[in-house]
Structure formats: C-alpha cells, structure tokens
Motif scaffolding. Structure first.
Motif, PDB file in Angstrom:
ATOM      1  N   LYS A   1       0.831  -1.210   0.000  1.00  0.00           N
ATOM      2  CA  LYS A   1       0.000   0.000   0.000  1.00  0.00           C
ATOM      3  C   LYS A   1       0.863   1.257   0.000  1.00  0.00           C
ATOM      4  O   LYS A   1       0.387   2.349  -0.335  1.00  0.00           O
ATOM      5  N   LEU A   2       2.141   1.105   0.374  1.00  0.00           N
ATOM      6  CA  LEU A   2       3.066   2.241   0.334  1.00  0.00           C
ATOM      7  C   LEU A   2       3.524   2.557  -1.088  1.00  0.00           C
ATOM      8  O   LEU A   2       4.070   3.635  -1.340  1.00  0.00           O
ATOM      9  N   CYS A   3       3.303   1.611  -1.995  1.00  0.00           N
ATOM     10  CA  CYS A   3       3.828   1.737  -3.363  1.00  0.00           C
ATOM     11  C   CYS A   3       2.783   2.149  -4.386  1.00  0.00           C
ATOM     12  O   CYS A   3       3.141   2.674  -5.449  1.00  0.00           O
ATOM     13  N   PHE A   4       1.511   1.890  -4.083  1.00  0.00           N
ATOM     14  CA  PHE A   4       0.466   2.098  -5.087  1.00  0.00           C
ATOM     15  C   PHE A   4      -0.725   2.831  -4.478  1.00  0.00           C
ATOM     16  O   PHE A   4      -1.098   2.604  -3.329  1.00  0.00           O
ATOM     17  N   GLU A   5      -1.330   3.660  -5.322  1.00  0.00           N
ATOM     18  CA  GLU A   5      -2.566   4.337  -4.930  1.00  0.00           C
ATOM     19  C   GLU A   5      -3.801   3.543  -5.352  1.00  0.00           C
ATOM     20  O   GLU A   5      -4.864   3.671  -4.736  1.00  0.00           O
ATOM     21  N   HIS A   6      -3.660   2.698  -6.396  1.00  0.00           N
ATOM     22  CA  HIS A   6      -4.820   1.976  -6.928  1.00  0.00           C
ATOM     23  C   HIS A   6      -4.443   0.528  -7.233  1.00  0.00           C
ATOM     24  O   HIS A   6      -3.346   0.258  -7.724  1.00  0.00           O
ATOM     25  N   PHE A   7      -5.392  -0.381  -6.972  1.00  0.00           N
ATOM     26  CA  PHE A   7      -5.181  -1.806  -7.176  1.00  0.00           C
ATOM     27  C   PHE A   7      -6.269  -2.339  -8.113  1.00  0.00           C
ATOM     28  O   PHE A   7      -7.458  -2.260  -7.801  1.00  0.00           O
ATOM     29  N   CYS A   8      -5.846  -2.865  -9.254  1.00  0.00           N
ATOM     30  CA  CYS A   8      -6.773  -3.434 -10.240  1.00  0.00           C
ATOM     31  C   CYS A   8      -6.480  -4.930 -10.340  1.00  0.00           C
ATOM     32  O   CYS A   8      -5.630  -5.363 -11.134  1.00  0.00           O
ATOM     33  N   ILE A   9      -7.172  -5.701  -9.524  1.00  0.00           N
ATOM     34  CA  ILE A   9      -6.899  -7.137  -9.395  1.00  0.00           C
ATOM     35  C   ILE A   9      -7.898  -7.930 -10.223  1.00  0.00           C
ATOM     36  O   ILE A   9      -9.095  -7.621 -10.251  1.00  0.00           O
ATOM     37  N   HIS A  10      -7.407  -8.940 -10.903  1.00  0.00           N
ATOM     38  CA  HIS A  10      -8.237  -9.804 -11.751  1.00  0.00           C
ATOM     39  C   HIS A  10      -9.451 -10.323 -10.988  1.00  0.00           C
ATOM     40  O   HIS A  10      -9.337 -10.759  -9.839  1.00  0.00           O
ATOM     41  N   THR A  11     -10.605 -10.279 -11.643  1.00  0.00           N
ATOM     42  CA  THR A  11     -11.861 -10.680 -11.004  1.00  0.00           C
ATOM     43  C   THR A  11     -12.081 -12.179 -11.150  1.00  0.00           C
ATOM     44  O   THR A  11     -13.102 -12.626 -11.696  1.00  0.00           O
ATOM     45  N   GLY A  12     -11.150 -12.974 -10.651  1.00  0.00           N
ATOM     46  CA  GLY A  12     -11.262 -14.423 -10.784  1.00  0.00           C
ATOM     47  C   GLY A  12     -12.465 -15.002 -10.080  1.00  0.00           C
ATOM     48  O   GLY A  12     -13.076 -15.963 -10.524  1.00  0.00           O
ATOM     49  N   GLY A  13     -12.827 -14.412  -8.963  1.00  0.00           N
ATOM     50  CA  GLY A  13     -13.962 -14.887  -8.178  1.00  0.00           C
ATOM     51  C   GLY A  13     -13.924 -14.241  -6.807  1.00  0.00           C
ATOM     52  O   GLY A  13     -12.904 -13.676  -6.390  1.00  0.00           O
ATOM     53  N   LYS A  14     -15.025 -14.323  -6.080  1.00  0.00           N
ATOM     54  CA  LYS A  14     -15.118 -13.673  -4.782  1.00  0.00           C
ATOM     55  C   LYS A  14     -14.098 -14.238  -3.796  1.00  0.00           C
ATOM     56  O   LYS A  14     -13.485 -13.505  -3.022  1.00  0.00           O
ATOM     57  N   ALA A  15     -13.893 -15.563  -3.820  1.00  0.00           N
ATOM     58  CA  ALA A  15     -12.934 -16.185  -2.900  1.00  0.00           C
ATOM     59  C   ALA A  15     -11.514 -15.694  -3.179  1.00  0.00           C
ATOM     60  O   ALA A  15     -10.733 -15.462  -2.246  1.00  0.00           O
ATOM     61  N   VAL A  16     -11.183 -15.531  -4.461  1.00  0.00           N
ATOM     62  CA  VAL A  16      -9.862 -15.019  -4.831  1.00  0.00           C
ATOM     63  C   VAL A  16      -9.690 -13.594  -4.324  1.00  0.00           C
ATOM     64  O   VAL A  16      -8.640 -13.229  -3.770  1.00  0.00           O
TER      65      VAL A  16
ATOM     66  N   ASP B   1     -11.226 -12.161  -1.792  1.00  0.00           N
ATOM     67  CA  ASP B   1     -11.131 -12.183  -0.329  1.00  0.00           C
ATOM     68  C   ASP B   1      -9.705 -12.523   0.110  1.00  0.00           C
ATOM     69  O   ASP B   1      -9.155 -11.901   1.030  1.00  0.00           O
ATOM     70  N   GLU B   2      -9.115 -13.507  -0.551  1.00  0.00           N
ATOM     71  CA  GLU B   2      -7.758 -13.931  -0.184  1.00  0.00           C
ATOM     72  C   GLU B   2      -6.741 -12.849  -0.529  1.00  0.00           C
ATOM     73  O   GLU B   2      -5.809 -12.594   0.235  1.00  0.00           O
ATOM     74  N   MET B   3      -6.916 -12.199  -1.673  1.00  0.00           N
ATOM     75  CA  MET B   3      -6.000 -11.131  -2.066  1.00  0.00           C
ATOM     76  C   MET B   3      -6.086  -9.955  -1.096  1.00  0.00           C
ATOM     77  O   MET B   3      -5.069  -9.368  -0.727  1.00  0.00           O
ATOM     78  N   GLN B   4      -7.283  -9.618  -0.681  1.00  0.00           N
ATOM     79  CA  GLN B   4      -7.443  -8.528   0.284  1.00  0.00           C
ATOM     80  C   GLN B   4      -6.754  -8.867   1.597  1.00  0.00           C
ATOM     81  O   GLN B   4      -6.090  -8.008   2.207  1.00  0.00           O
ATOM     82  N   LYS B   5      -6.861 -10.130   2.013  1.00  0.00           N
ATOM     83  CA  LYS B   5      -6.239 -10.563   3.261  1.00  0.00           C
ATOM     84  C   LYS B   5      -4.714 -10.571   3.161  1.00  0.00           C
ATOM     85  O   LYS B   5      -4.019 -10.039   4.031  1.00  0.00           O
ATOM     86  N   VAL B   6      -4.185 -11.164   2.098  1.00  0.00           N
ATOM     87  CA  VAL B   6      -2.732 -11.308   1.946  1.00  0.00           C
ATOM     88  C   VAL B   6      -2.052  -9.949   1.807  1.00  0.00           C
ATOM     89  O   VAL B   6      -1.007  -9.696   2.412  1.00  0.00           O
ATOM     90  N   LEU B   7      -2.640  -9.067   1.010  1.00  0.00           N
ATOM     91  CA  LEU B   7      -2.025  -7.767   0.742  1.00  0.00           C
ATOM     92  C   LEU B   7      -2.445  -6.699   1.751  1.00  0.00           C
ATOM     93  O   LEU B   7      -1.933  -5.573   1.703  1.00  0.00           O
ATOM     94  N   GLY B   8      -3.375  -7.045   2.639  1.00  0.00           N
ATOM     95  CA  GLY B   8      -3.806  -6.080   3.648  1.00  0.00           C
ATOM     96  C   GLY B   8      -4.525  -4.881   3.070  1.00  0.00           C
ATOM     97  O   GLY B   8      -4.372  -3.757   3.562  1.00  0.00           O
ATOM     98  N   LEU B   9      -5.330  -5.108   2.035  1.00  0.00           N
ATOM     99  CA  LEU B   9      -6.015  -4.008   1.355  1.00  0.00           C
ATOM    100  C   LEU B   9      -7.284  -3.602   2.101  1.00  0.00           C
ATOM    101  O   LEU B   9      -7.976  -4.437   2.687  1.00  0.00           O
ATOM    102  N   SER B  10      -7.582  -2.326   2.033  1.00  0.00           N
ATOM    103  CA  SER B  10      -8.825  -1.822   2.612  1.00  0.00           C
ATOM    104  C   SER B  10      -9.978  -2.122   1.659  1.00  0.00           C
ATOM    105  O   SER B  10      -9.770  -2.494   0.498  1.00  0.00           O
TER     106      SER B  10
END
Length: 467
Positions: A358-373, A375-384
């Motif tokens: 979060k110190l490196c980027f202002e915006h995150f455009c993550i592939h919409t693989g699925g809701k579970a993906v 959720d895991e990406m938000q957890k691993v990267l600590g995204l709001s």
C-alpha cells in the motif's frame, strides 16, 4: 588513415560498443593535431556518433494513450434467475448439477446485470458453430476497437503492431488477421495472436507490446483482449468443469500503446514495470486449470482442481517478491530480507514479513477471478475495502471477463474520478499454466470522468454496493 575512411568509421560506429568508440577517439587524436583544418568537422562527427549510440541504446518509454472496454447491449444481460432457467430447461444438466451451479452463482458476487452471448442462452440449446463463435468475438472486439479509435482519434493506417489474445477460441485465420481484414490495416503491420494463456494473457500481451516498442521506433501498438464463451461453455455434469460456466461473462478491451515521446502529453499512463511469473514446471500448478474431456471422453471443458488456490498463492508470492525489488521502499525490503534470513537459519516457525504494498500504489486493479480469490488477495495484501473496491465492483457488474477484467477495474477508478497525476496503479492477473502477471503504471495526468467514454459512466453513481 584516410579522411574518407575515418568518416565512414564514425558514421558506422553507433552499432558498436562504447568502448570501441572511445578507443577510436584516442587513435585519431594524432590525426586531429596534424590536420587542424578538419578538426571541427571530425569533432562534429564524433559527437553525432556518440549521441546516436546513446539514443539507440536508451530504452524507449511506453505510453498508454488510452483504452476502451466493451459494454454489451442490454439484450445480452443475463440475470441469475435467467441463468438458472436456462439450466433447468436446457435438457443437458442433471438435477445435481443444476443445484451445484445454483450454489456457485448465488455465492459468485455477481449482480443481475452481467452479460452472456445471446445465442448461448437459447432454449432449446443450439449447436455451437464456428460462425456463432466468430459472431460473438467480432461483436466484442470490433466494438472495443471502434470506441478506442473514437477516443484517441487514431487512423488505422498508423497502427504498426497488433496483438490479440483469447484463450479458448483460436480460429484460422487468427483473430489478429480478422482485425487486419476488417479495418484494412497496412501490409507492414506486425501481427501476433496469443491463445491458451488464460486470464492473465492480457498483461502478457502488454509485455510483448512493450518489448516490440523498445525495438521499433516511433510506433503504435494495438492490444486486444477478450474471451469466447460459446466455445468455452461446458455441457456436461462434471462439477470441476461446471464452475467456469458460472464465473465467465462477456467482455473485451482494446488498448493503444505508443513509444513516441510527443504522445506523453496526451497519454494517460506510463508503463513503469512488468513482472511475469510462471510456475508451470510444477505438476500441481500446471494441472490446476486445464482444458480436457470429462469422464465420458466426449464433452470438453475447463477443469479447476483443488490445488488452484495454493497454485495462485505460490505464483503470487514469486511475483511480488520480484516486484518488491523495483517498487518497495528500502525499509520494507530490509524487513522482508531480515525475516526471511531469521526463518531460514534460526527460527523455522517464524512467519516471513509481508511487505506493505500500500506504500507503493494508490490503486489496485486485481483480476476478477472470483469472490474467494478477491477475499484472499485482500487478506494477503492487507487491502482496505476502498482499495479492493474496483475489483469487487467489476466482478459484481461485469463478472469475470477473463483477460480484460483488469481494464474494467481501471475504468472503474477513472469513472470514480480517482486517478490523479503521479498516481501509481498495480494491475495483477492470474491465469492457467499457472501464471501470475503484473503491470505497474504511472498516471501522466488527471483523468476527468466527464470527459471519458467509459462502460461505467451512466451508472457509476450507483456504486459501490454491498456484495
């Protein structure tokens, strides 16, 4: 050394190494002293030679002039109820398979406004023909390209490089040839068609364009990303293959890239970094998403294995480890390195420090693989919730549009008026193989929503919603 041979030497020299230029300069110093009348001219040749060498060796910047995401017609809207109605009345699926897909679609994070090809929901089901598959793909990619040409005011004859990507549908002639024929592109256009590379192929196409633009000076590259649902639909009862029926939706994107320095004034973004990770050497990763026949040996589909999430996690770890060297502050790199050393040599139970991206980027455009993906990406990267919002809303509104999904997410950021000059954007996509690919962009100007043609424009005020 004669005067003519020396001139030839300097004019030809840019293709040689800098060391040889310096050596040559020292060798002709005596000539300068004994031929004063020619010294100014020879000095000019030397300076021109070194300047040309420097300009040729310097890597060219790659600019994203603009992009367009296709928004299908309302007649292609497929609500959850309509999707289940099709399953029940198709005569193809068993009750157990219908109930399984009902559970998947209920938990998908979709709205009732995602899109499917009209032909794919007809009752009774029609036989999927090559013409139907071509019709679907042409309607998407031509609409996206037309919108991009309108936004950029580009002439098709100015396109020097064309790259298309579609995982499942690979006709002959290729999709790139279809575009050349439809728009009557020039004979010298460089064409590439990527197939079978999964949902991350859109960023692979950007990487290929980047490398080509570093070689071909003063050029424009058109990248077109899509997927074909008619050819990818599964009409069987294997649960591992039914999931893709529920997740993938109609969509596509067209992107215009340039290496012309003057385009920096009108372009939206500058490409900073590309990182590609491929874990296909491991069998579990390779087989986590694979096209094959089901147990009947008659019906083809895409099977998702139980190793999919672990494969994605491994690929992500490798990718962000490499990316971190380019974008993370030194303090974050030191924390990661020290925790890694401690875990490896002193305390194996210690958890390796996860850098704060979060110190490196202002915006995150993550592939919409699925809701579970997500959720895991938000957890691993600590995204709001705000940072994961573009990806969640894209999944909700458009579903998983495969390789084009990261562009719908970026379009959401633009429609919300979030993009400001200097902002850094991280596009992250996963794909079969197994692959994890990253693109980092820097905004060259503020993106004003009211000036944009955008698939979100007429309804962005309705978002975000609770999913």
């Amino acid at each position: 050394m004669s005067m003519s041979s020396m001139l030839f030497f300097f004019l030809a020299q840019p293709k040689s190494s800098f060391l040889s230029i310096v050596t040559a300069f020292l060798n002709i110093e005596i000539f300068f002293k004994s031929n004063h009348i020619f010294s100014p001219f020879l000095w000019c040749c030397l300076i021109a030679s070194i300047s040309t060498f420097y300009l040729k060796k310097r890597s060219k910047k790659v600019y994203l002039v603009d992009f367009a995401c296709h928004k299908p017609l309302p007649s292609s809207i497929c609500s959850k109820e309509l999707f289940i109605h099709y399953l029940i009345n198709s005569g193809v699926f068993k009750d157990e398979s219908i109930n399984f897909q009902r559970k998947i679609i209920d938990r998908s994070g979709f709205s009732d406004k995602t899109y499917l090809p009209e032909d794919s929901l007809k009752i009774p089901p029609i036989i999927c023909t090559l013409n139907a598959e071509k019709k679907e793909t042409e309607s998407v990619i031509y609409a996206a390209i037309d919108e991009l040409l309108l936004k950029t005011k580009m002439k098709v004859e100015d396109i020097d490089i064309l790259i298309t990507n579609c995982c499942i549908f690979s006709p002959s002639p290729s999709l790139s040839a279809m575009i050349v024929n439809h728009y009557k592109l020039k004979d010298q256009v460089l064409c590439y068609n990527l197939s079978g590379m999964g949902c991350s192929a859109g960023l692979i196409a950007i990487d290929l364009a980047k490398h080509l633009l570093e070689v071909h000076q003063n050029s424009y590259a058109l990248v077109v990303s899509t997927e074909n649902l008619n050819s990818g639909g599964y009409k069987g009862n294997n649960k591992s293959m039914l999931i893709t029926n529920c997740l993938f939706r109609l969509g596509g994107a067209a992107i215009l890239l340039s290496n012309i320095s003057s385009d920096s004034r009108r372009s939206k973004y500058h490409l900073k970094h590309m990182v590609r990770t491929h874990t296909g050497s491991q069998d579990s990763c390779y087989n986590s998403v694979i096209q094959k026949e089901d147990e009947t040996n008659k019906i083809r589909g895409i099977a998702l294995s139980k190793d999919l999430m672990s494969s994605a996690g491994l690929a992500l770890k490798e990718n962000i480890t490499t990316l971190g060297k380019y974008v993370l502050p030194l303090s974050q790199q030191l924390k990661f390195a020290s925790s890694f050393v401690v875990k490896k040599y002193f305390n194996k139970n210690m958890k390796v420090y996860t850098p704060d991206f979060k110190l490196c980027f202002e915006h995150f455009c993550i592939h919409t693989g699925g809701k579970a993906v997500q959720d895991e990406m938000q957890k691993v990267l600590g995204l709001s919730d705000w940072q994961i919002e573009p990806s969640r809303m894209t999944l909700y509104r458009f579903g998983n549009t495969s390789s084009s999904s990261v562009w719908y997410a970026l379009a959401y950021c633009e429609a919300k008026g979030r993009i400001r000059k200097g902002d850094r954007i991280w596009q992250l996509a996963f794909g079969s193989g197994f692959k994890c690919n990253t693109a980092v962009w820097c905004a060259l100007r503020n993106v004003v929503p009211i000036e944009e043609i955008n698939p979100w424009s007429d309804e962005v005020h309705e978002f975000p919603v609770d999913v």
